[in-house]
Design a protein around this motif. Structure first.
Motif, short mmCIF file in Angstrom:
data_model
loop_
_atom_site.label_atom_id
_atom_site.label_comp_id
_atom_site.label_asym_id
_atom_site.label_seq_id
_atom_site.Cartn_x
_atom_site.Cartn_y
_atom_site.Cartn_z
N VAL A 1 -9.06 -26.45 9.92
CA VAL A 1 -9.08 -27.07 8.23
C VAL A 1 -7.86 -27.44 8.09
CG1 VAL A 1 -8.58 -24.91 7.36
CG2 VAL A 1 -9.11 -26.77 5.92
N ALA A 2 -7.10 -29.20 7.68
CA ALA A 2 -6.55 -29.55 7.75
C ALA A 2 -4.78 -29.34 6.47
CB ALA A 2 -5.93 -31.20 8.16
N ILE A 3 -4.76 -27.99 6.52
CA ILE A 3 -3.96 -26.93 5.30
C ILE A 3 -2.15 -27.61 5.35
CG2 ILE A 3 -2.86 -25.12 4.01
CD1 ILE A 3 -5.48 -23.95 5.42
N GLY A 4 -2.19 -27.67 6.97
CA GLY A 4 -1.01 -28.29 7.53
C GLY A 4 0.45 -27.07 7.11
N ASN A 5 1.64 -27.52 7.32
CA ASN A 5 2.25 -27.05 7.72
C ASN A 5 2.76 -25.94 6.20
OD1 ASN A 5 2.87 -26.81 10.68
ND2 ASN A 5 4.11 -28.59 10.70
N GLN A 6 3.17 -24.69 6.04
CA GLN A 6 4.19 -24.00 4.79
C GLN A 6 4.70 -23.35 4.72
OE1 GLN A 6 0.55 -22.31 3.43
NE2 GLN A 6 -0.40 -23.78 1.87
N THR A 7 5.96 -23.30 3.52
CA THR A 7 6.80 -22.48 3.79
C THR A 7 6.87 -21.41 1.81
OG1 THR A 7 8.46 -24.29 2.44
CG2 THR A 7 8.41 -23.54 5.09
N ALA A 8 6.98 -20.61 1.71
CA ALA A 8 6.43 -19.78 0.77
C ALA A 8 7.18 -18.41 0.95
CB ALA A 8 4.70 -19.13 0.84
N ALA A 9 7.60 -17.64 -0.49
CA ALA A 9 8.64 -16.88 -0.56
C ALA A 9 7.68 -15.28 0.17
CB ALA A 9 8.79 -16.24 -2.09
N TRP A 10 7.73 -14.32 0.28
CA TRP A 10 7.34 -13.28 0.80
C TRP A 10 8.21 -12.01 1.11
CZ3 TRP A 10 8.77 -9.24 4.76
CH2 TRP A 10 10.21 -9.97 5.96
N SER A 11 7.91 -10.84 0.66
CA SER A 11 8.22 -9.75 0.62
C SER A 11 7.29 -8.54 1.11
CB SER A 11 9.17 -9.25 -0.75
OG SER A 11 7.44 -9.55 -1.63
N PHE A 12 8.78 -7.09 1.18
CA PHE A 12 7.77 -5.81 1.40
C PHE A 12 7.52 -5.12 0.36
CE2 PHE A 12 10.61 -5.57 5.74
CZ PHE A 12 9.32 -6.11 6.38
N GLU A 13 6.43 -4.80 0.14
CA GLU A 13 5.86 -3.95 -1.34
C GLU A 13 5.58 -3.00 -0.47
OE1 GLU A 13 6.80 -4.98 -3.89
OE2 GLU A 13 6.89 -7.39 -3.68
N VAL A 14 5.53 -1.81 -1.18
CA VAL A 14 4.54 -0.54 -1.10
C VAL A 14 3.19 -0.79 -2.58
CG1 VAL A 14 4.67 2.24 -0.74
CG2 VAL A 14 6.69 0.59 -0.71
N TYR A 15 1.88 -0.27 -1.72
CA TYR A 15 1.18 -0.39 -2.26
C TYR A 15 0.16 1.26 -2.08
CZ TYR A 15 1.67 -5.19 -3.13
OH TYR A 15 2.29 -6.48 -3.76
N ASP A 16 -0.57 1.20 -3.05
CA ASP A 16 -1.38 2.32 -2.53
C ASP A 16 -2.26 1.99 -1.45
OD1 ASP A 16 0.40 4.70 -3.86
OD2 ASP A 16 -1.00 4.08 -5.59
N TRP A 17 -2.94 2.83 -0.41
CA TRP A 17 -4.12 2.25 0.54
C TRP A 17 -4.99 4.03 0.62
CZ3 TRP A 17 -4.80 4.09 6.08
CH2 TRP A 17 -5.27 3.69 6.42
N GLN A 18 -5.97 3.20 0.12
CA GLN A 18 -6.78 4.39 0.86
C GLN A 18 -8.12 4.11 2.29
OE1 GLN A 18 -10.26 4.54 -2.99
NE2 GLN A 18 -11.05 5.61 -1.14
N ASP A 19 -7.71 5.26 2.97
CA ASP A 19 -8.09 5.69 4.19
C ASP A 19 -9.74 5.55 3.68
OD1 ASP A 19 -8.33 8.10 3.75
OD2 ASP A 19 -7.01 8.41 5.00
N ALA A 20 -10.36 5.47 4.82
CA ALA A 20 -11.76 6.11 4.62
C ALA A 20 -12.76 7.10 4.48
CB ALA A 20 -12.32 5.53 6.13
N ASP A 21 -11.18 7.90 4.87
CA ASP A 21 -12.06 9.25 4.24
C ASP A 21 -11.59 9.89 2.51
OD1 ASP A 21 -13.13 10.48 6.84
OD2 ASP A 21 -10.84 10.19 7.27
N GLY A 22 -10.89 8.72 2.08
CA GLY A 22 -10.67 8.43 1.07
C GLY A 22 -9.20 9.23 0.27
#
Length: 643
Positions: free
Chosen positions: A222-243
């Motif tokens: 698909v032709a979305i084209g080039n983009q610039t946007a904001a980004w950041s490092f963030e810390v979120y909780d992550w749940q692995d396959a064992d819970g």
């Protein structure tokens, strides 16, 4: 590395004069220059109507409390019940989220107020120092690591994202995603600007089921084209396959930001990717859908994509073949009985021959370009051509030979051709031969009837002339190879000593660096006081390895550093013996820059000693001018006799 939350925590009382961990009146009260007849209990200050100002900066996790002292009193600040200060302003900084207290009491010559004014304040976020991560991710272009298995994959949520499907090398080469590029800049404490470049085709590869650009029953561009946007490092909780739930570091892009592969509408709307690996050259990201139905794996590399090697440049001004005149020679003899010449077509530097009948043996299907080209013994030469057969053809022969003498040739190689695949045949830096006329022979003995062979892009040139192409390295080395002589140094049987010589800018020797040897790794830390010039940071590894000057050798080693190193010297030389110096009898003595966190691989092939046999070898590394405290690891040293 598996990226868990990286807490680089610092707790600071900010520049506020004398700070006490415990205090009584005798510590806090100052002696007056006037006469003092003793403390008056009735003169102890009170906190009636006393207040102070509190400012909390959530961006830096810093608190500042201020109070304007009354005449004859001074403030006493108590931070979290333990730390004290007696200036009019106090500060506290902590990178961790949490609630803290600051209490104000007043003191004078008679004592300290019994009551105090206490306030609470809260730092809302843990502030992680991302300096090292910024250094690894910024200042470079990232692209899909298309040669690596699993560079794109999917699996259950909470996993590495490869259990259900894992892309093989170049699996998606027909979809344009491998020319897409992403970059990151560091403009804020934890982020900056993200740039997506859709590549030469301007298209973005999108997963089936994504509806923002129209439904499709298969993956599509698909032709979305080039983009610039904001980004950041963030810390979120992550749940692995064992819970299990753990805080993990993510890359968060602004909503509705394109990516080299868009797996779903949800990814585009809220693109956040868990960092599984981040090094200077490798970035592994995992995206999980909000409903945890699937995890997608993306592997990126910052190394430049290898340019496909198609031989030397046939259009270069240095290509002697461009001006060649030739006559064709054929000898086609199935069963060793010659038949009519095969059909042959020429279109510039593109030639096609149709092999009419099956042959069984070498030399039963000969064709040759008998040219007017000449070569000489004083010049080295490069050669290449591209050969393509429409049927498998094993044992084809390529031979560059003197006209009139079959036994004088540059090469006579047999190769296997796979149906429909280009075979890049090439030779580099061939010693010259005096040939008045040069013939290029091909033999397709063993062919199937009706085989069509195309030969194109023939190049013969002076090796000294650079046509802008870079042949792939043809020396393969492995540390664990049985021919690696350096393994005897690492296991101690050919090791003598390490004799560092580190000096200051006045060339006076300083203390040796801290260093260690473990297996195939040699590590050291640049010591305080080292100077900024070459040879002021010498680290020689002395061995019993002896070599002959008539023999050629290959060498390789890898250097890693946590700081940029400019002008590192690498020298393999004959060891000194008593008062005898052998500085000039060396295989190589090169200087190179080493980038922080990026493995630097130094490689030499076919090197020889210039003066005499070496009774023993020393491998010198010189780090003069490197940053103090830099930690350096030298590993995978390979030294082997060249074939």
């Amino acid at each position: 590395m598996k990226t868990n939350i990286r807490k680089r925590i610092s707790t600071v009382l900010v520049g506020l004069g004398t700070i006490f961990m415990s205090a009584g009146v005798g510590l806090l009260a100052s002696c007056s220059p006037d006469e003092f007849s003793g403390a008056d209990p009735n003169g102890i200050p009170t906190m009636d109507g006393v207040d102070f100002q509190l400012a909390v900066d959530q961006e830096t996790n810093q608190m500042v409390a201020t109070y304007t002292p009354q005449a004859g009193t001074y403030p006493i600040w108590i931070l979290d019940g333990t730390s004290y200060s007696t200036l009019s302003e106090v500060g506290y900084k902590n990178t961790e989220a949490g609630t803290h207290t600051v209490e104000l009491k007043l003191g004078n010559r008679n004592g300290i107020s019994q009551a105090g004014k206490k306030k609470e304040y809260t730092f809302n976020e843990t502030k992680i120092d991302y300096t090292s991560d910024f250094r690894k991710i910024t200042g470079k272009e990232w692209r899909f690591a298309n040669k690596e298995v699993g560079h794109l994959g999917c699996g259950p949520a909470g996993t590495a994202g490869t259990e259900w499907w894992s892309a093989q090398p170049d699996d998606k080469k027909d979809f344009g995603m491998y020319d897409d590029r992403i970059t990151f800049t560091a403009d804020t404490r934890k982020g900056g600007t993200f740039t997506y470049d859709a590549g030469a085709d301007g298209l973005t590869y999108v997963n089936t089921g994504t509806t923002k650009w129209g439904p499709s029953d298969a993956d599509f561009d698909v032709a979305i084209g080039n983009q610039t946007a904001a980004w950041s490092f963030e810390v979120y909780d992550w749940q692995d396959a064992d819970g299990n739930v753990t805080p993990q570091t993510y890359i968060q892009l602004a909503p509705n930001t394109a990516f080299p592969y868009i797996s779903s509408d949800a990814q585009y709307e809220n693109p956040k990717f868990r960092i599984e690996t981040l090094t200077a050259k490798k970035l592994v990201l995992i995206y999980e859908t909000p409903d945890r139905s699937i995890a997608w794996r993306f592997i990126f590399t910052s190394e430049e994509a290898e340019k496909e090697w198609n031989g030397f440049d046939p259009d270069s001004e240095f290509n002697m073949w461009k001006n060649a005149e030739y006559t064709m020679f054929f000898w086609y003899a199935p069963g060793w009985s010659q038949i009519a010449d095969p059909a042959f077509e020429a279109n510039g530097n593109d030639y096609t021959v149709t092999l009419p009948e099956a042959t069984t043996d070498q030399w039963q299907a000969q064709m040759a370009f008998k040219t007017n080209l000449s070569t000489n013994a004083a010049t080295h030469y490069d050669f290449s051509c591209i050969i393509n057969s429409d049927k498998d053809l094993n044992g084809a022969t390529v031979k560059l030979v003197m006209d009139g003498d079959d036994n004088v040739f540059y090469f006579t190689d047999r190769i296997d051709l796979k149906a429909g695949e280009d075979y890049i045949f090439w030779k580099s830096d061939m010693p010259g031969i005096d040939m008045e006329r040069v013939n290029l022979f091909f033999d397709f003995g063993g062919c199937q009837a009706g085989t069509v062979v195309n030969i194109s892009s023939i190049v013969l040139k002076d090796h000294a002339n650079d046509d802008g192409t870079v042949p792939p390295g043809n020396v393969s080395m492995s540390y664990d190879d049985a021919n690696n002589l350096w393994k005897a140094v690492d296991d101690g049987s050919a090791f003598i000593s390490v004799t560092p010589w580190f000096a200051n800018d006045g060339w006076s020797q300083i203390a040796d660096p801290a260093w260690d040897h473990n297996g195939n790794k040699w590590s050291l830390t640049i010591p305080e006081g080292m100077g900024g010039s070459q040879w002021q940071g010498q680290f020689p590894i002395n061995t019993t390895l002896a070599t002959a000057m008539d023999d050629a050798y290959n060498f390789s080693c890898t250097i890693n550093s946590d700081e940029d190193l400019n002008g590192v010297t690498i020298k393999l030389t004959e060891s000194d013996e008593g008062d005898t110096k052998h500085d000039n009898n060396f295989y190589f003595a090169d200087r190179h820059n080493v980038k922080a966190d990026e493995p630097f691989v130094y490689k030499m092939s076919g090197v020889k000693l210039p003066l005499n046999d070496a009774h023993a070898l020393s491998l010198f590394f010189d780090f003069g001018g490197s940053p103090i405290g830099a930690h350096i690891v030298i590993s995978d040293i390979i030294f082997e006799k060249a074939e």
